[in-house]
Design a protein around this motif. Structure first.
Motif, PDB file in Angstrom:
ATOM      1  N   VAL A   8       0.848  -1.200   0.000  1.00 17.23           N
ATOM      2  CA  VAL A   8       0.000   0.000   0.000  1.00 17.23           C
ATOM      3  C   VAL A   8       0.883   1.250   0.000  1.00 17.23           C
ATOM      4  CG1 VAL A   8      -1.790   1.300   1.246  1.00 17.23           C
ATOM      5  CG2 VAL A   8      -1.894  -1.197   1.189  1.00 17.23           C
ATOM      6  N   THR A   9       1.945   1.224   0.808  1.00 11.72           N
ATOM      7  CA  THR A   9       2.855   2.374   0.883  1.00 11.72           C
ATOM      8  C   THR A   9       3.509   2.652  -0.467  1.00 11.72           C
ATOM      9  OG1 THR A   9       3.358   1.890   3.195  1.00 11.72           O
ATOM     10  CG2 THR A   9       4.899   3.322   2.025  1.00 11.72           C
ATOM     11  N   PHE A  33       8.928   8.072  -0.849  1.00 12.09           N
ATOM     12  CA  PHE A  33       7.882   8.138   0.154  1.00 12.09           C
ATOM     13  C   PHE A  33       8.014   7.056   1.223  1.00 12.09           C
ATOM     14  CE2 PHE A  33       3.559   7.559   1.800  1.00 12.09           C
ATOM     15  CZ  PHE A  33       3.400   8.834   2.310  1.00 12.09           C
ATOM     16  N   PHE A  36       8.825   7.405   4.922  1.00 12.48           N
ATOM     17  CA  PHE A  36       7.740   7.670   5.879  1.00 12.48           C
ATOM     18  C   PHE A  36       7.824   6.754   7.098  1.00 12.48           C
ATOM     19  CE2 PHE A  36       3.338   6.691   7.281  1.00 12.48           C
ATOM     20  CZ  PHE A  36       2.804   7.970   7.418  1.00 12.48           C
ATOM     21  N   LEU A  62     -10.038  11.765  -1.078  1.00 14.74           N
ATOM     22  CA  LEU A  62     -10.500  12.864  -0.223  1.00 14.74           C
ATOM     23  C   LEU A  62     -11.878  13.351  -0.650  1.00 14.74           C
ATOM     24  CD1 LEU A  62      -7.324  15.130   0.232  1.00 14.74           C
ATOM     25  CD2 LEU A  62      -8.164  13.295   1.714  1.00 14.74           C
ATOM     26  N   HIS A  66     -11.879  17.862   2.221  1.00 14.08           N
ATOM     27  CA  HIS A  66     -10.514  17.375   2.459  1.00 14.08           C
ATOM     28  C   HIS A  66     -10.444  16.394   3.627  1.00 14.08           C
ATOM     29  CE1 HIS A  66      -9.873  21.027   0.077  1.00 14.08           C
ATOM     30  NE2 HIS A  66      -8.826  20.401  -0.401  1.00 14.08           N
ATOM     31  N   ARG A  67     -11.505  15.613   3.788  1.00 16.94           N
ATOM     32  CA  ARG A  67     -11.476  14.502   4.741  1.00 16.94           C
ATOM     33  C   ARG A  67     -11.398  13.209   3.953  1.00 16.94           C
ATOM     34  NH1 ARG A  67     -11.812  19.339   7.202  1.00 16.94           N
ATOM     35  NH2 ARG A  67     -11.886  19.147   9.467  1.00 16.94           N
ATOM     36  N   MET A  68     -11.016  12.121   4.643  1.00 24.16           N
ATOM     37  CA  MET A  68     -10.922  10.818   3.984  1.00 24.16           C
ATOM     38  C   MET A  68     -12.264  10.408   3.381  1.00 24.16           C
ATOM     39  SD  MET A  68      -9.942   7.121   5.653  1.00 24.16           S
ATOM     40  CE  MET A  68     -10.992   7.417   7.074  1.00 24.16           C
ATOM     41  N   MET A  90      -7.333   0.086   8.702  1.00 25.46           N
ATOM     42  CA  MET A  90      -6.654   1.318   8.297  1.00 25.46           C
ATOM     43  C   MET A  90      -7.623   2.496   8.214  1.00 25.46           C
ATOM     44  SD  MET A  90      -3.875   0.011   5.504  1.00 25.46           S
ATOM     45  CE  MET A  90      -3.410   1.652   4.973  1.00 25.46           C
ATOM     46  N   GLU A  98      -8.255  11.540  12.301  1.00 29.19           N
ATOM     47  CA  GLU A  98      -8.930  12.725  11.756  1.00 29.19           C
ATOM     48  C   GLU A  98      -9.704  13.460  12.848  1.00 29.19           C
ATOM     49  OE1 GLU A  98     -11.510  11.315   8.624  1.00 29.19           O
ATOM     50  OE2 GLU A  98     -10.297  12.333   7.122  1.00 29.19           O
ATOM     51  N   ILE A 111      -3.518  17.368   7.796  1.00 27.56           N
ATOM     52  CA  ILE A 111      -3.189  16.069   7.190  1.00 27.56           C
ATOM     53  C   ILE A 111      -1.816  15.590   7.659  1.00 27.56           C
ATOM     54  CG2 ILE A 111      -2.634  14.988   4.956  1.00 27.56           C
ATOM     55  CD1 ILE A 111      -5.143  16.496   3.856  1.00 27.56           C
ATOM     56  N   ILE A 114      -2.419  14.075  10.984  1.00 27.09           N
ATOM     57  CA  ILE A 114      -3.134  12.813  10.806  1.00 27.09           C
ATOM     58  C   ILE A 114      -2.158  11.721  10.345  1.00 27.09           C
ATOM     59  CG2 ILE A 114      -4.914  11.618   9.448  1.00 27.09           C
ATOM     60  CD1 ILE A 114      -6.388  14.381   9.338  1.00 27.09           C
ATOM     61  N   ALA A 115      -1.257  12.087   9.438  1.00 29.08           N
ATOM     62  CA  ALA A 115      -0.290  11.109   8.920  1.00 29.08           C
ATOM     63  C   ALA A 115       0.622  10.604  10.040  1.00 29.08           C
ATOM     64  CB  ALA A 115       0.537  11.735   7.801  1.00 29.08           C
ATOM     65  N   PHE A 118      -1.391   8.368  12.223  1.00 32.45           N
ATOM     66  CA  PHE A 118      -1.589   7.099  11.505  1.00 32.45           C
ATOM     67  C   PHE A 118      -0.352   6.208  11.646  1.00 32.45           C
ATOM     68  CE2 PHE A 118      -0.646   4.881   7.453  1.00 32.45           C
ATOM     69  CZ  PHE A 118      -1.713   3.990   7.400  1.00 32.45           C
TER      70      PHE A 118
END
Ligand code: M21
Length: 143
Positions: A8-9, A33, A36, A62, A66-68, A90, A98, A111, A114-115, A118
């Protein structure tokens, strides 16, 4: 499940090239990325939050506020091998994060928080990929 998160990443990370310009993220700040997941990864730069926002939008994850987008995010994760094993968890983690930062009005800053939330929650739940796994796959793909 670390293996699912690895896929997924790397899949999510493919949007990085599309988002460098928009997010003004320099190459040095985020060359790949998958960093991360490194222990020393810093959640400090506004541009990083903007990059993740752009990458999420690239995959249509999004909503207008701008929310999931829960349904699209669930489908995106399920598009990876065995993704269905992790998608609900997830989405739940991201949703909880959020809510925690809902008062942060700036989308990029929110965000970014949130990241980070997460990442920490994934480590705590033991579903984070190892750097070894990510590096090995990344090198294989580059060859
Ligand atoms: C799955 C691999 C990496 C993902 C990293 C970023 C995840 C951060 C989630 C931010 C979601 C933004 C939701 C907006 O409210």
């Amino acid at each position: 499940s670390a293996d699912i998160m690895k896929d997924v990443t790397l899949g999510f990370g493919e949007a990085l090239q599309h988002c460098r310009e928009e997010s003004q993220l320099t190459e040095e700040k985020l060359d790949e990325f998958f960093h991360f997941w490194r222990d020393d990864f810093k959640f400090e730069d506004h541009e990083l939050g903007c990059a993740i926002k752009c990458m999420s939008r690239h995959f249509n994850l999004l909503t207008d506020s701008h929310r999931m987008h829960h349904e699209n995010t669930d489908k995106f994760i399920q598009s990876f091998p065995n993704g269905e094993m992790l998608s609900k968890q997830m989405v739940q983690i991201i949703h909880t994060c959020e809510q925690k930062f809902d008062s942060v009005e700036d989308h990029c800053w929110r965000i970014l928080r949130i990241a980070e939330c997460f990442k920490l929650a994934c480590i705590a739940a033991d579903i984070a990929p190892t750097m070894e796994l990510l590096m090995a796959e990344f090198i294989m793909e580059a060859e």
